[in-house]
Structure formats: structure tokens, C-alpha cells
Scaffold this active site. Structure first.
Site, PDB file in Angstrom:
ATOM      1  N   SER A   1     105.580  21.664  51.151  1.00  0.00           N
ATOM      2  CA  SER A   1     106.903  22.264  51.260  1.00  0.00           C
ATOM      3  C   SER A   1     107.274  22.994  49.964  1.00  0.00           C
ATOM      4  O   SER A   1     107.770  24.123  49.991  1.00  0.00           O
ATOM      5  CB  SER A   1     107.946  21.188  51.566  1.00  0.00           C
ATOM      6  OG  SER A   1     109.241  21.747  51.610  1.00  0.00           O
TER       7      SER A   1
ATOM      8  N   THR B   1     112.886  22.923  55.543  1.00  0.00           N
ATOM      9  CA  THR B   1     113.529  21.854  54.794  1.00  0.00           C
ATOM     10  C   THR B   1     112.639  21.436  53.627  1.00  0.00           C
ATOM     11  O   THR B   1     111.413  21.453  53.727  1.00  0.00           O
ATOM     12  CB  THR B   1     113.822  20.617  55.662  1.00  0.00           C
ATOM     13  OG1 THR B   1     112.603  19.914  55.932  1.00  0.00           O
ATOM     14  CG2 THR B   1     114.492  21.014  56.969  1.00  0.00           C
ATOM     15  N   GLU B   2     113.289  21.038  52.559  1.00  0.00           N
ATOM     16  CA  GLU B   2     112.578  20.664  51.344  1.00  0.00           C
ATOM     17  C   GLU B   2     111.658  19.464  51.549  1.00  0.00           C
ATOM     18  O   GLU B   2     110.599  19.363  50.918  1.00  0.00           O
ATOM     19  CB  GLU B   2     113.610  20.346  50.255  1.00  0.00           C
ATOM     20  CG  GLU B   2     113.043  19.976  48.916  1.00  0.00           C
ATOM     21  CD  GLU B   2     114.152  19.602  47.947  1.00  0.00           C
ATOM     22  OE1 GLU B   2     113.970  18.635  47.193  1.00  0.00           O
ATOM     23  OE2 GLU B   2     115.191  20.282  47.947  1.00  0.00           O
ATOM     24  N   ASN B   3     112.047  18.543  52.439  1.00  0.00           N
ATOM     25  CA  ASN B   3     111.242  17.338  52.618  1.00  0.00           C
ATOM     26  C   ASN B   3     110.080  17.533  53.589  1.00  0.00           C
ATOM     27  O   ASN B   3     109.343  16.589  53.861  1.00  0.00           O
ATOM     28  CB  ASN B   3     112.114  16.157  53.056  1.00  0.00           C
ATOM     29  CG  ASN B   3     112.796  16.382  54.386  1.00  0.00           C
ATOM     30  OD1 ASN B   3     112.944  17.512  54.836  1.00  0.00           O
ATOM     31  ND2 ASN B   3     113.248  15.313  55.013  1.00  0.00           N
TER      32      ASN B   3
END
Length: 224
Positions: free
Chosen positions: A92, A51-53
Site C-alpha cells: 500500500s 486505503t493506507e492499510n
């Protein structure tokens, strides 16, 4: 313009995409319809969702009554798979930009026959831009898959000769999954990899205005 049947639902298309993800892959799912792919990956298949976060080993969407408000990605609650880990947002993006993702699945407004992607802004004066990490994913992932409807609600094709919306990435798309067919991106345009429902190549060509060709793989057992 040819009228096509409704084709696959978004959940059916997500399940079809999940079938093509090789076991052991590290995959990022874009906001919106692509997040449904997480629900279609079997529990016994090891696919690491990024996930990007800042999370690795994201699981499917939680069932009602079992939502952890601290676990959120793609603007919605998520779950963990065994071995899940968390890290800084900057780390990330380093994974995304550094070529560490095998596949990303993104939504789109338009895709050109050259693999250009437009998915963050329509250019309209009242539209709200939403680039997020899409540009980083488009250039950083080893394979970029698009999950989208073939046509807009107004019947305009999303597969085009040249994008008219602001670009997210140039020549970055590898494959396009739509509710009517799967298309590969090659130097000679859009070969049709797979058809869904009653769709035909002629009907798709009429609906999109593109010179499509049959690129379906014939199983060895069925070859003459």
C-alpha cells in the site's frame, strides 16, 4: 475580523469534492472529514478508493446492522465495491510513494500560500502527533486536495502566508476545499475558485488577512 456565515456542512463539502474527482481516478481519503467523500461518490461512477492499510475499491460507510468488523479503514468500518482487493501494508505504501495515486484528500491544521501543508502536529506540548501516512501521500499523490474549515473554532484562519506548525509536506497542496470557498494554489497565492453561500472575496480576505483574488472560471456561455 469579518464574521462569516456557517457555510457548507462537512457532508455538503464532501459531495462538492466528489463532483471534481474524474471518473477512473485512484483516490486516497485521509482520516476524519475526508472519509465522507466516499459516501458521496455515485454507484455508477468508477472511482477506485485506496486505503493506507491495504485495500483498493473501498465503498461508502456501511449502514447500521450491516457492519463487517473485518473491513476497517480510516479508523472506521467500511464496505467493498465490486472488484475490491487486499494487499500488504508495505505494498500500500509502495503505491502511495510510487506516484500511483491520482488524488488524495487530506485534512489540515494549516496550508500556506505556497502549498505547504501542516496536518500532523500543532507543536503544542500536550498535543498527540498523528502523522500516519500523510507525509507519504503528500509527496506521492499526483494531486493533493485539502478538506477543512476555513477558520478554527477560535476564529484563526487555516490559510496562512507561512505555516507555523510542523510541516507534513512542502509545496504539495494543489487545491483547498473549505466550508466557505474553494481555493487553488498557484505561484501568485490563493485564487478563489468557487464561493459558497453568502461568502464574498472581500469577506474571505478580511477573515484570513490574505490578499485573495478572483480566480473563478466563467462559463463560455456567460463570457462577453
Amino acid at each position: 475580523m469579518t464574521v462569516l456565515s456557517s457555510g457548507l456542512t462537512r457532508r455538503e463539502l464532501a459531495a462538492r469534492i466528489a463532483l471534481d474527482i474524474p471518473e477512473g481516478s485512484v483516490v486516497n481519503l485521509g482520516i476524519g472529514a475526508p472519509t465522507l467523500v466516499a459516501d458521496a461518490i455515485p454507484e455508477d461512477v468508477e472511482v477506485v478508493l485506496h486505503t493506507e492499510n491495504g485495500m483498493l475499491a473501498m465503498g461508502p460507510a456501511p449502514v447500521p446492522g450491516h457492519i463487517d468488523a473485518d473491513l476497517n479503514a480510516g479508523k472506521q468500518p467500511v464496505t467493498e465495491r465490486p472488484g475490491a482487493s487486499y494487499f500488504h501494508h508495505a505494498d500500500s505504501f509502495a503505491m502511495m510513494r510510487g506516484g500511483h495515486l491520482d488524488i488524495c484528500v487530506l485534512g489540515a491544521f494549516q496550508m500556506s500560500e505556497h502549498g505547504d501543508l501542516a496536518n500532523w502536529h500543532t507543536g503544542a506540548a500536550d498535543a498527540i502527533p498523528a502523522v500516519g501516512g500523510a507525509m507519504d501521500l503528500a509527496i506521492g499523490a499526483k494531486s493533493v486536495w485539502v478538506m477543512t474549515d476555513l477558520l478554527t473554532r477560535g476564529g484563526t484562519p487555516k490559510l496562512v502566508t507561512q505555516c507555523t506548525y510542523p510541516l507534513t509536506g512542502v509545496g504539495c497542496v494543489t487545491r483547498v476545499y473549505t466550508n466557505h470557498a474553494v481555493f487553488d494554489i498557484t505561484p501568485v497565492g490563493f485564487p478563489v475558485r468557487e464561493l459558497f453561500g453568502t461568502a464574498t472575496i472581500d469577506a474571505l480576505a478580511s477573515a484570513t488577512g490574505l490578499p485573495l483574488r478572483d480566480g473563478r472560471v466563467v462559463p463560455l456561455a456567460d463570457r462577453p
